[in-house]
Design a protein around this motif. Structure first.
Motif, mmCIF file in Angstrom:
data_model
loop_
_atom_site.group_PDB
_atom_site.id
_atom_site.type_symbol
_atom_site.label_atom_id
_atom_site.label_comp_id
_atom_site.label_asym_id
_atom_site.label_seq_id
_atom_site.Cartn_x
_atom_site.Cartn_y
_atom_site.Cartn_z
ATOM 1 N N ALA A 156 -8.567 0.322 -9.701
ATOM 2 C CA ALA A 156 -8.375 -1.123 -9.889
ATOM 3 C C ALA A 156 -7.716 -1.798 -8.699
ATOM 4 O O ALA A 156 -7.710 -3.031 -8.611
ATOM 5 C CB ALA A 156 -7.534 -1.370 -11.143
ATOM 6 N N THR A 157 -7.137 -1.016 -7.795
ATOM 7 C CA THR A 157 -6.379 -1.605 -6.684
ATOM 8 C C THR A 157 -6.986 -1.290 -5.327
ATOM 9 O O THR A 157 -6.309 -1.348 -4.304
ATOM 10 C CB THR A 157 -4.921 -1.111 -6.725
ATOM 11 O OG1 THR A 157 -4.909 0.331 -6.733
ATOM 12 C CG2 THR A 157 -4.196 -1.617 -7.961
ATOM 13 N N THR A 158 -8.261 -0.939 -5.288
ATOM 14 C CA THR A 158 -8.924 -0.572 -4.036
ATOM 15 C C THR A 158 -8.718 -1.605 -2.936
ATOM 16 O O THR A 158 -8.522 -1.263 -1.768
ATOM 17 C CB THR A 158 -10.443 -0.403 -4.283
ATOM 18 O OG1 THR A 158 -10.650 0.424 -5.418
ATOM 19 C CG2 THR A 158 -11.127 0.208 -3.076
ATOM 20 N N SER A 216 0.830 -1.212 0.000
ATOM 21 C CA SER A 216 0.000 0.000 0.000
ATOM 22 C C SER A 216 0.863 1.260 0.000
ATOM 23 O O SER A 216 0.535 2.244 -0.674
ATOM 24 C CB SER A 216 -0.931 -0.009 1.213
ATOM 25 O OG SER A 216 -0.187 -0.019 2.418
ATOM 26 N N LYS A 217 1.952 1.223 0.721
ATOM 27 C CA LYS A 217 2.842 2.386 0.777
ATOM 28 C C LYS A 217 3.422 2.689 -0.597
ATOM 29 O O LYS A 217 3.447 3.845 -1.050
ATOM 30 C CB LYS A 217 3.959 2.133 1.785
ATOM 31 C CG LYS A 217 4.934 3.281 1.942
ATOM 32 C CD LYS A 217 6.009 2.933 2.971
ATOM 33 C CE LYS A 217 7.024 4.067 3.094
ATOM 34 N NZ LYS A 217 8.086 3.729 4.071
ATOM 35 N N GLU A 221 -8.258 3.554 6.517
ATOM 36 C CA GLU A 221 -7.474 4.723 6.917
ATOM 37 C C GLU A 221 -6.703 5.285 5.732
ATOM 38 O O GLU A 221 -6.618 6.508 5.555
ATOM 39 C CB GLU A 221 -6.519 4.349 8.058
ATOM 40 C CG GLU A 221 -7.179 4.102 9.394
ATOM 41 C CD GLU A 221 -7.827 2.717 9.453
ATOM 42 O OE1 GLU A 221 -7.620 1.912 8.513
ATOM 43 O OE2 GLU A 221 -8.555 2.455 10.431
ATOM 44 N N ASP A 222 -6.116 4.362 4.898
ATOM 45 C CA ASP A 222 -5.414 4.822 3.696
ATOM 46 C C ASP A 222 -6.367 5.609 2.796
ATOM 47 O O ASP A 222 -6.012 6.658 2.260
ATOM 48 C CB ASP A 222 -4.863 3.627 2.914
ATOM 49 C CG ASP A 222 -3.695 2.952 3.615
ATOM 50 O OD1 ASP A 222 -2.985 3.635 4.368
ATOM 51 O OD2 ASP A 222 -3.503 1.739 3.388
ATOM 52 N N CYS A 223 -7.566 5.069 2.630
ATOM 53 C CA CYS A 223 -8.539 5.706 1.735
ATOM 54 C C CYS A 223 -8.903 7.114 2.215
ATOM 55 O O CYS A 223 -8.939 8.066 1.425
ATOM 56 C CB CYS A 223 -9.798 4.854 1.641
ATOM 57 S SG CYS A 223 -9.534 3.202 0.953
ATOM 58 N N ALA A 224 -9.182 7.237 3.508
ATOM 59 C CA ALA A 224 -9.665 8.508 4.021
ATOM 60 C C ALA A 224 -8.567 9.546 4.210
ATOM 61 O O ALA A 224 -8.769 10.732 3.936
ATOM 62 C CB ALA A 224 -10.393 8.265 5.350
#
Length: 590
Positions: free
Chosen positions: A494-496, A466-467, A502-505
Motif C-alpha cells: 500500500a505504500t509503494t 522511507s527509512k 534503490e529502496d525497492c531493489a
C-alpha cells in the motif's frame, strides 16, 4: 420600535435603577404585559416583562398581583424571577430568558412526545399551586406558558392567581379583566360570575382550563367552549381523562392532581421515556449503580424528536457532574459525548473542551478507553491546538499502560488524532511511541502498529518517511506472529509510492524473498503479490535507464585518441619482446 425603546429608556431614567437593557420586543398573545429580550452583560440575557401604568391604569391590580405572586412562589415549573422594579409609571420584571409557547404551537414545531412532556410539567406545577399553595391560577392557557432556554414549559400569567383562603382574592374582583377571559372561562363562570368558584371545588377552574390547554397544544387554536372536550388531534390514550377535565359540571371534573396520577400509571399517557428521563436526571447523583446503569441505558435510546435544548441545557450538565463527581462511569461518558456532538462549535468549545481535557487525565481505565472509543464522534469539533497541546500529551500515557486494552485503544486512536497533530509531534513523540508498540509483547498490538504506520504514512515527514517505514515493515516481516508478517506485506504493497527504486531493489526485495517460502500459505501468497508489485516497479524504472553509465568518448579530441593508440602499441611491443622465443632449426656439427 425605536419610539418604544426611547420611552422605556426615558421612564427608567426617572425611576429606581434597573440594571438591564431592553432589546427586541417579543410577540405575545393578547396580554397586559409587553415582553422584551433584555441584556445585562455579554453572557447574561434575561427576558423583561414590562407594564405601562399610565396606559393601562385600570389593569394595574392585575399587574401588581402578578408581580407579588412571581416574587413569592418558588417552583421549578414557574418562570424564574431575577429582579423587579415598580414605580408610579411602570412595572418591570426581569426573568430567565423565555419565549412564548404560542410560537411553537403556531409553527407546529412540537412532537406529540414533547407535548406530553410539557403538559406533564405544567400539570405538576398546577398541582403545586392548587394543592400545596391552596390557590387558583385562573388563567391557564397557551398564552400563559413560556418555554425556557432548556425547552422546559414554564408557568406565567399570574395576573389573578389567588389563595382560596382569602375571600377578597383578586380573582373574584378582577377575573373578568384578564384579556380574552370570556373565551377561556369555564361554563359555570360564564353563567354565574367568578364568585361561583366558592361553591365548587377550587381546582375546578384550573382543571377546565388545563383541558382547554390540552386541546390548544395539539390542535393549534381554541375557538371557545364548543371545542372543549373535542378529541380531534389528541392521543387516544388521553381521551377518557381529558374529557373528564372538560366536564361542564364543575363538581364532576377531575382535578389536575388526579389527571396527573392517571397519566403516570404504567403504560398510561405520561408513562413515556422522556418524562421518566426528566424525573430521573434530577436524582442521578443518589441512584444506586444498578439504577444509574439502567437510567443511562434508557437515556442512550432516546429518540431524536425529543427536545434537543433540554438535553443540552439540563441533561448534559447533570451527566457531566455525574462523570466527574458522582461515579457516572464510561456509560455516562458515551451519552455525554453523544449529546455534545449536537452542540454548536462555540457552545462545544465553551462547555465541553475543558471537561474533555480534564477527563482525559482521569486514571480510571474504563473511562479512558471509553473516551478513546468516542473520539471519532467529537474529533471534528476539537481544535487542533487543543488536541496537540492538551489532549495528546495525556493520551500518550496509554501507550505504556500495563493493561493491553488501553495500549490497544490508544494505538487505534492515532488514526483519528493524526490530522490534528503537528508535524513535530508526529515525527517526534508519536513515532517514538510507535517504535515501542512495534515491539509490544502482545502480537495484536505489534500487528496493529504496522497497520497504523501504513495508514498514516502520508502524514510522516518526507525526509525520514522511507527509512521509518522500511525499518518497521522489514522488522515486522520477521515477526513470529503470522498476521504481523501478513500486515507488513500488505502495508508494503500500500505504500509503494513512498520508496525510491534503490529502496525497492536494495532493501525491500531482499527482505521479501524469505517470505516466498514462508510456512504459512497466507504469507506466501501475499509475499508473491508484493514481490510482483515491486519487481514491476523496478522493471519499469530499469527500462528507462541508459545502457551504460560510462561517459561517451569525445570525438573531437584526435590527439588524445592518437596518443592512446600509440601507447597501446608500445605496450604490445614490450610484451612481445619480453616473451621467450623458441627457434627450431638444424644444429651444425663441429
Amino acid at each position: 420600535m425605536d419610539f418604544l425603546k426611547s420611552a422605556v429608556a426615558s421612564a427608567m431614567a426617572k425611576g429606581p435603577p434597573f440594571p438591564y437593557t431592553f432589546g427586541d420586543k417579543v410577540d405575545v398573545d393578547e396580554s397586559i404585559w409587553t415582553l422584551y429580550n433584555g441584556t445585562k452583560r455579554a453572557s447574561f440575557a434575561p427576558s423583561i416583562f414590562s407594564f405601562d401604568v399610565t396606559a393601562h391604569r385600570g389593569l394595574l391590580p392585575l399587574a401588581r398581583n402578578a408581580l407579588k405572586k412571581l416574587r413569592t412562589i418558588r417552583h421549578p415549573g414557574v418562570i424564574k424571577v431575577f429582579d423587579t422594579v415598580e414605580t408610579d409609571t411602570y412595572i418591570y420584571i426581569a426573568t430567565e430568558r423565555v419565549v412564548p409557547l404560542r410560537w411553537h404551537v403556531r409553527r407546529k414545531a412540537l412532537t406529540p412526545e414533547t407535548i406530553k412532556w410539557g403538559l406533564h410539567g405544567i400539570s405538576r406545577t398546577l398541582k403545586f399551586i392548587n394543592s400545596d399553595a391552596s390557590s387558583i391560577h385562573g388563567c391557564v392557557r397557551v398564552g400563559s406558558i413560556y418555554t425556557s432556554e432548556s425547552g422546559e414549559w414554564k408557568m406565567g400569567g399570574f395576573e389573578v392567581l389567588s389563595s382560596v383562603k382569602d375571600d377578597e382574592s383578586c380573582i373574584y374582583t378582577y377575573g373578568s379583566l384578564v384579556p380574552d377571559s370570556a373565551r377561556y372561562s369555564p361554563p359555570e363562570v360564564v353563567q354565574s360570575g367568578w364568585d361561583v368558584i366558592k361553591k365548587n371545588p377550587h381546582s375546578a377552574v384550573d382543571a377546565f382550563n388545563y383541558g382547554v390547554l390540552i386541546y390548544e397544544v395539539f390542535n393549534g387554536d381554541y375557538n371557545g367552549r364548543d371545542s372543549a372536550g373535542q378529541t380531534r388531534g389528541i392521543p387516544p390514550t388521553m381521551h377518557s381523562s381529558y374529557k373528564r377535565l372538560c366536564n361542564a359540571n364543575p363538581k364532576a371534573r377531575i382535578s389536575i392532581s388526579a389527571f396527573l396520577d392517571q397519566g403516570s400509571r404504567r403504560d398510561a399517557f405520561f408513562d413515556t421515556p422522556l418524562i421518566k428521563l426528566t424525573e430521573g436526571i434530577d436524582n442521578l447523583g443518589i441512584k444506586t449503580e444498578e439504577e444509574r446503569e439502567q437510567f443511562l441505558n434508557d437515556l442512550e435510546q432516546v429518540s431524536d424528536d425529543f427536545p434537543e435544548d433540554f438535553f443540552i441545557m439540563k441533561v448534559l450538565p447533570e451527566l457531566m457532574k455525574s462523570v466527574e463527581f458522582g461515579g457516572g462511569g464510561p456509560k455516562a461518558i458515551s451519552v455525554v459525548l453523544k449529546i455534545a456532538s449536537k452542540l454548536s462549535q462555540d457552545d462545544f468549545e465553551a462547555k465541553m473542551i475543558p471537561f474533555i481535557v480534564r477527563i482525559f487525565g482521569n486514571p480510571d481505565r474504563a473511562i479512558r478507553v471509553c473516551l478513546l472509543d468516542s473520539l471519532p464522534v467529537i474529533i471534528d469539533q476539537l481544535p487542533q491546538k487543543v488536541v496537540n497541546d492538551k489532549i495528546f500529551p495525556q493520551i500518550v500515557a496509554g501507550f505504556t499502560d500495563a493493561a493491553p486494552i488501553v495500549r490497544e485503544q490508544t494505538l487505534k486512536s492515532v488514526l483519528v488524532l493524526i490530522t490534528k497533530l503537528s508535524d513535530r509531534t508526529i515525527n517526534g513523540e508519536l513515532l517514538k511511541h510507535l517504535a515501542k508498540t512495534a515491539n509490544d509483547e502482545q502480537p495484536g498490538i505489534r500487528t496493529n502498529t504496522t497497520i497504523c504506520l501504513g495508514k498514516i504514512a502520508k502524514h510522516l515527514g518526507t525526509s525520514s518517511r522511507s527509512k521509518v517505514l522500511i525499518a518497521a515493515f522489514t522488522r515486522s516481516m520477521r515477526d513470529p506472529f503470522v498476521h504481523a508478517r501478513n500486515a507488513a506485506l500488505m502495508a508494503l504493497a500500500a505504500t509503494t509510492e513512498y520508496f525510491t527504486e534503490e529502496d525497492c531493489a536494495i532493501r525491500i526485495l531482499p527482505a521479501l524473498s524469505p517470505l516466498l517460502i514462508d510456512k504459512e500459505k497466507l504469507v506466501r501468497d501475499q509475499a508473491t503479490r508484493a514481490m510482483e508489485t515491486y519487481l514491476q516497479r523496478i522493471k519499469k524504472a530499469a527500462s528507462s535507464m541508459p545502457d551504460t553509465a560510462l561517459p561517451p568518448q569525445q570525438a573531437g579530441d584526435g590527439q588524445a585518441a592518437r596518443m592512446d593508440v600509440n601507447c597501446r602499441r608500445r605496450n604490445a611491443d614490450s610484451r612481445r619482446s619480453s616473451s621467450p622465443s623458441y627457434f627450431l632449426g638444424s644444429v651444425s656439427q663441429p
